[in-house]
Design a protein around this motif. Structure first.
Motif, PDB file in Angstrom:
ATOM      1  N   GLU A   1     -11.068  -1.097  -0.075  1.00 25.24           N
ATOM      2  CA  GLU A   1     -10.471  -0.694  -1.351  1.00 25.24           C
ATOM      3  C   GLU A   1      -9.494  -1.743  -1.867  1.00 25.24           C
ATOM      4  OE1 GLU A   1     -10.524   2.480  -3.022  1.00 25.24           O
ATOM      5  OE2 GLU A   1     -12.072   3.359  -1.734  1.00 25.24           O
ATOM      6  N   VAL A   2      -9.628  -2.977  -1.385  1.00 24.62           N
ATOM      7  CA  VAL A   2      -8.669  -4.016  -1.743  1.00 24.62           C
ATOM      8  C   VAL A   2      -8.551  -4.166  -3.259  1.00 24.62           C
ATOM      9  CG1 VAL A   2      -8.240  -6.507  -1.664  1.00 24.62           C
ATOM     10  CG2 VAL A   2      -8.821  -5.273   0.434  1.00 24.62           C
ATOM     11  N   MET A   3      -9.663  -4.089  -3.955  1.00 26.13           N
ATOM     12  CA  MET A   3      -9.645  -4.297  -5.402  1.00 26.13           C
ATOM     13  C   MET A   3      -9.459  -2.994  -6.180  1.00 26.13           C
ATOM     14  SD  MET A   3     -12.296  -6.560  -7.716  1.00 26.13           S
ATOM     15  CE  MET A   3     -11.747  -8.115  -7.019  1.00 26.13           C
ATOM     16  N   VAL A   4      -9.968  -1.887  -5.675  1.00 27.96           N
ATOM     17  CA  VAL A   4      -9.984  -0.669  -6.499  1.00 27.96           C
ATOM     18  C   VAL A   4      -9.006   0.399  -6.045  1.00 27.96           C
ATOM     19  CG1 VAL A   4     -12.376  -1.049  -7.194  1.00 27.96           C
ATOM     20  CG2 VAL A   4     -11.899   0.406  -5.210  1.00 27.96           C
ATOM     21  N   GLY A   5      -8.345   0.207  -4.895  1.00 33.65           N
ATOM     22  CA  GLY A   5      -7.411   1.214  -4.423  1.00 33.65           C
ATOM     23  C   GLY A   5      -6.206   1.379  -5.327  1.00 33.65           C
ATOM     24  N   PHE A   6      -5.636   2.563  -5.315  1.00 33.09           N
ATOM     25  CA  PHE A   6      -4.430   2.911  -6.073  1.00 33.09           C
ATOM     26  C   PHE A   6      -4.675   2.954  -7.575  1.00 33.09           C
ATOM     27  CE2 PHE A   6      -2.954   1.566  -1.948  1.00 33.09           C
ATOM     28  CZ  PHE A   6      -2.074   2.593  -1.616  1.00 33.09           C
ATOM     29  N   GLY A   7      -5.791   3.582  -7.963  1.00 35.80           N
ATOM     30  CA  GLY A   7      -5.954   4.027  -9.339  1.00 35.80           C
ATOM     31  C   GLY A   7      -6.931   3.305 -10.225  1.00 35.80           C
ATOM     32  N   ARG A   8      -7.476   2.192  -9.807  1.00 36.11           N
ATOM     33  CA  ARG A   8      -8.321   1.390 -10.692  1.00 36.11           C
ATOM     34  C   ARG A   8      -9.529   2.172 -11.210  1.00 36.11           C
ATOM     35  NH1 ARG A   8      -7.911  -2.302 -14.255  1.00 36.11           N
ATOM     36  NH2 ARG A   8      -6.303  -3.250 -12.922  1.00 36.11           N
TER      37      ARG A   8
END
Length: 529
Positions: A333-340
């Protein structure tokens, strides 16, 4: 020429003229007394030899290219000037002399813009130009450039009170707090936390702990993927950046993404094609040997490869397959984690799926400071009570970075940034559809939450460029128009990403799409439409 040796108290002569016709063997011929004196001289050298493994005399090379390695311990006067006062010429000179790039050729540094400051969703350069950040730089500046007061205050407080604690030497309060907070917002029993410094490191930690937990070593990844630039994470990567490391690290197996670039999977419906993709993956697992596979490691949504969202039912099938064969599932989830994606984590778009390991980075601090997270389920966490994880870093769980992440995550939750993303998703969808219909160079589009991508094609329908090839002149012209229209962001042809800061307003989002619409006319023409 003769060779002499003493054998059984008799000198014998090995003469070149008395070679055996078989294998060139020299047969001994007795030596006459008249040649005894010469033979004795020759043999005396052999009598000096002893049985053993003595060294040969050798002298290592001496340093002939000595260089003065003393340091200048004074600060040059130009470095005492306040930040922001160097001229563009001074900056360019220092960049030319001392700066290296990473994923781009070094000469590109001479034309990379000099950015001076940011505000909201905008970046400003040394020439006074104002750019709308259309990809949150590397899909990481998720709350833009006006940093909330609570993030500034919490970070500076930690820096003043306790700037560093080595993770194996002590525990600080912010480490306990951040671990507890992220554990409370992750679903299921994902509660074992480590905090590396980057997404690459987080994925490196995931690979190491999966191998140590399972006792198995293979990791399955998609070809269409990116997982990092360290040794294992780069080998886990599927795209061309894997080649930079030599592509020779063992233990990594590549699988086809459920949406291949150049062919369709068999099936009349998407459900049938999804089942075919799962069948392919399962057959690969069986051929590799389930007892050798530690982990399946997939991006929840493929990022750099074009915002590829797995079809309905696919990730559920992967989870079931991992359960069947006792393989860990890791969602990157490096790119999409935390709300993307409009969910706190990308895997939450797939009903019922809980990974065994989840990694995140960019969004955890909105890239204000470098930090990432690798979280595991409780049974994996418990397994390391009696043994080391097998991965570590001096800056793992850095207090100042954790304080920044802690306050950033609280800001995302309290300000309902994810709700804001979902409220703008219909606007995002409508704009992408309108632009696709307006420009013949656009083959198709995809999006989820505040993460979108246009795919470009040529007039004959073919792919205009693969990601590993040098940028095509048509995209060079598009990039110029993109910049001229006041946009800044990553360009990964044939994919055109859209990923503005999650805090963007509706008016700013519409404005950004209008700017991109203007730039795409240049691409249409450059490609021959």
């Amino acid at each position: 020429m003769k060779y002499s040796i003493r054998s059984e108290n008799q000198l014998v002569d090995y003469s070149q003229s008395d070679r055996s016709p078989y294998l060139g063997i020299l047969w001994p011929i007795p030596i006459s007394s008249s040649t005894m004196s010469a033979a004795s001289v020759t043999s005396s050298a052999f009598r000096a030899a002893v049985k053993g493994a003595k060294h040969w005399p050798h002298k290592s090379p001496a340093l002939t290219k000595a260089v003065d390695n003393t340091s200048n311990l004074s600060v040059p006067p130009e470095h005492d000037l306040p930040m922001g006062t160097w001229s563009s010429e001074q900056i360019r000179e220092a960049v030319s002399d001392s700066v290296m790039l990473t994923w781009a050729p070094g000469k590109a540094r001479h034309n990379t813009p000099i950015l001076t400051h940011g505000e909201g969703v905008y970046l400003f350069d040394d020439k006074g130009n104002k750019f709308l950040d259309w990809t949150s730089q590397a899909v990481c500046s998720n709350i833009g450039y006006t940093v909330p007061d609570n993030v500034i205050d919490g970070t500076t407080r930690q820096m003043k009170e306790l700037p560093f604690v080595y993770g194996g030497l002590g525990i600080c309060e912010v480490r306990a707090r951040l671990s507890s907070l992220i554990s409370s917002i992750l679903p299921g029993d994902l509660q074992g936390m480590v905090f590396p410094s980057s997404g690459s490191e987080a994925n490196e930690a995931a690979i190491m702990l999966a191998r140590r937990y399972t006792g198995k070593y293979k990791v399955i990844n998609w070809y269409r993927s990116y997982h990092g630039g360290t040794t294992n994470s780069q080998q886990a990567t599927g795209d061309f950046r894997r080649w930079f490391g030599g592509d020779h690290v063992p233990g990594f197996v590549k699988a086809m993404n459920p949406y291949p670039l150049f062919f369709d999977l068999a099936g009349e419906t998407e459900a049938e094609r999804t089942q075919m993709a799962l069948n392919m993956l399962e057959e690969q697992i069986l051929n590799e040997g389930p007892d050798t596979i530690a982990m399946v490691q997939f991006e929840s949504v493929v990022g750099g490869g074009g915002v590829v969202i797995p079809p309905e039912g696919y990730m559920q099938g992967v989870r079931a397959m991992c359960d069947k064969y006792n393989i860990l599932l890791h969602c990157d989830e490096v790119m999409v984690g935390f709300g993307r994606t409009g969910k706190l984590f990308g895997f939450q778009n797939y009903e019922g799926v809980i990974p065994d390991i989840v990694t995140a980075a960019k969004g955890v601090s909105s890239a204000i400071l470098p930090i990432s997270v690798c979280a595991t389920r409780k049974h994996i966490m418990d397994a390391f009570d009696d043994k080391p994880l097998g991965w570590g870093s001096t800056y793992q769980a850095h207090p100042v970075a954790m304080a920044c992440a802690y306050e950033n995550v609280k800001y995302l939750l309290k300000e309902d940034v994810i709700g804001h993303v979902n409220s703008l998703e219909p606007v995002f969808e409508q704009a992408m559809e309108a632009i696709s219909n307006n420009h013949p160079s656009i083959k198709q589009y995809r999006h989820v939450g505040m993460f979108g991508c246009f795919d470009v094609h040529l007039p004959d329908g073919s792919n205009p460029q693969l990601q590993h090839t040098a940028i095509d002149k048509a995209f060079v012209e598009y990039k110029k128009a993109y910049t001229a229209n006041g946009l800044i962001g990553l360009l990964r042809p044939p994919h055109l990403h859209i990923a503005p800061p999650l805090t963007i307003t509706k008016e700013e989002l519409v404005d950004g799409f209008e700017r991109q619409d203007k730039a795409l006319y240049v691409l249409d023409e450059a490609l021959g439409f």
